[in-house]
Design a protein around this motif. Structure first.
Motif, short mmCIF file in Angstrom:
data_model
loop_
_atom_site.label_atom_id
_atom_site.label_comp_id
_atom_site.label_asym_id
_atom_site.label_seq_id
_atom_site.Cartn_x
_atom_site.Cartn_y
_atom_site.Cartn_z
N PHE A 224 0.66 -1.06 0.01
CA PHE A 224 0.07 0.00 -0.19
C PHE A 224 0.68 1.18 0.03
O PHE A 224 0.45 2.40 -0.26
N ASP A 225 2.09 1.11 0.41
CA ASP A 225 2.89 2.26 0.69
C ASP A 225 3.38 2.95 -0.70
O ASP A 225 3.51 3.99 -1.10
N GLU A 226 3.47 1.99 -1.62
CA GLU A 226 3.70 2.07 -3.22
C GLU A 226 2.36 2.62 -3.86
O GLU A 226 2.41 3.45 -4.72
N LEU A 227 1.23 2.00 -3.64
CA LEU A 227 0.02 2.09 -4.39
C LEU A 227 -0.84 3.37 -3.75
O LEU A 227 -1.40 4.05 -4.52
N LEU A 228 -0.84 3.64 -2.65
CA LEU A 228 -1.53 4.69 -1.93
C LEU A 228 -0.93 5.96 -1.38
O LEU A 228 0.08 5.80 -0.81
N HIS A 229 -1.69 7.24 -1.80
CA HIS A 229 -1.01 8.42 -1.46
C HIS A 229 -0.99 8.21 0.08
O HIS A 229 -1.97 7.82 0.60
N PRO A 230 0.17 8.90 0.82
CA PRO A 230 -0.25 8.92 2.52
C PRO A 230 -1.41 9.38 3.03
O PRO A 230 -1.97 8.88 4.06
N ASP A 231 -2.03 10.55 2.13
CA ASP A 231 -3.18 11.06 2.79
C ASP A 231 -4.29 10.80 1.79
O ASP A 231 -5.21 11.46 1.67
N VAL A 232 -4.48 9.57 1.40
CA VAL A 232 -5.42 9.10 0.46
C VAL A 232 -6.72 9.08 1.15
O VAL A 232 -6.85 8.96 2.58
N ILE A 233 -7.85 9.50 0.55
CA ILE A 233 -9.34 9.49 0.98
C ILE A 233 -9.88 8.30 0.46
O ILE A 233 -9.90 8.25 -0.86
N VAL A 234 -10.63 7.43 1.11
CA VAL A 234 -11.39 6.15 0.64
C VAL A 234 -12.65 6.27 0.97
O VAL A 234 -12.91 6.28 2.48
N HIS A 235 -13.65 6.39 0.18
CA HIS A 235 -15.12 6.72 0.60
C HIS A 235 -15.45 5.21 0.41
O HIS A 235 -15.57 4.61 -0.82
N ALA A 236 -15.99 4.75 1.51
CA ALA A 236 -16.44 3.22 1.57
C ALA A 236 -17.73 3.20 2.30
O ALA A 236 -17.93 3.97 3.04
N PRO A 237 -18.46 2.15 1.76
CA PRO A 237 -19.74 2.06 2.60
C PRO A 237 -19.39 1.36 4.05
O PRO A 237 -18.43 0.86 4.44
N ALA A 238 -20.69 1.13 4.86
CA ALA A 238 -20.78 0.50 6.07
C ALA A 238 -19.66 1.22 7.20
O ALA A 238 -19.16 0.71 8.16
#
Length: 129
Positions: free
Chosen positions: A24-38
């Protein structure tokens, strides 16, 4: 399909399914925002790792099968089939012990070559049994 031709979404979901949260360190920006259900939305890569740890603990056989991907510049979209068997509560869903299959759409925006924002749209009602 080589890693170079694999979408960020495919690599993110495959790493999560494999429990390879260091990827995830390579794939996601450190301040990633993920909008997810539940109630599973996150606002950092570390928080997203924590959600995946919980998910893999509650659904050990969790799998995301990417059906198709559309890419346009820094935007990627995928249609995904999520499968697994709930062994413990996750996202407010009480385990039934029965396998589930859920359709999901994932949309991401990239920044600096990593996922900066993501939207997960899923019919979590199918898991509730």
């Amino acid at each position: 399909m080589t890693a170079a031709s694999t979408s960020h979404i495919e690599r993110w979901l495959a790493a999560g399914d494999a429990g390879d949260l260091e990827a995830f360190d390579e794939l996601l920006h450190p301040d990633v925002i993920v909008h997810a259900p539940a109630g599973l939305s996150t606002t950092s890569s570390e928080a997203e790792k924590a959600v995946w740890r919980e998910a893999k603990s509650a659904i050990p056989d969790l799998r995301h099968a990417v059906q198709e991907v559309l890419m346009d510049g820094d935007v990627q979209m995928a249609r995904v089939v999520v499968t697994g068997t709930m062994a413990a509560e996750f996202g407010g869903v009480v385990p039934t012990g029965r396998p589930f299959r859920m359709d999901q759409a994932v949309i991401v925006h990239l920044r600096e070559g990593r996922i900066a924002e993501a939207w997960e749209i899923a019919d979590v009602g199918v898991i509730r049994g």
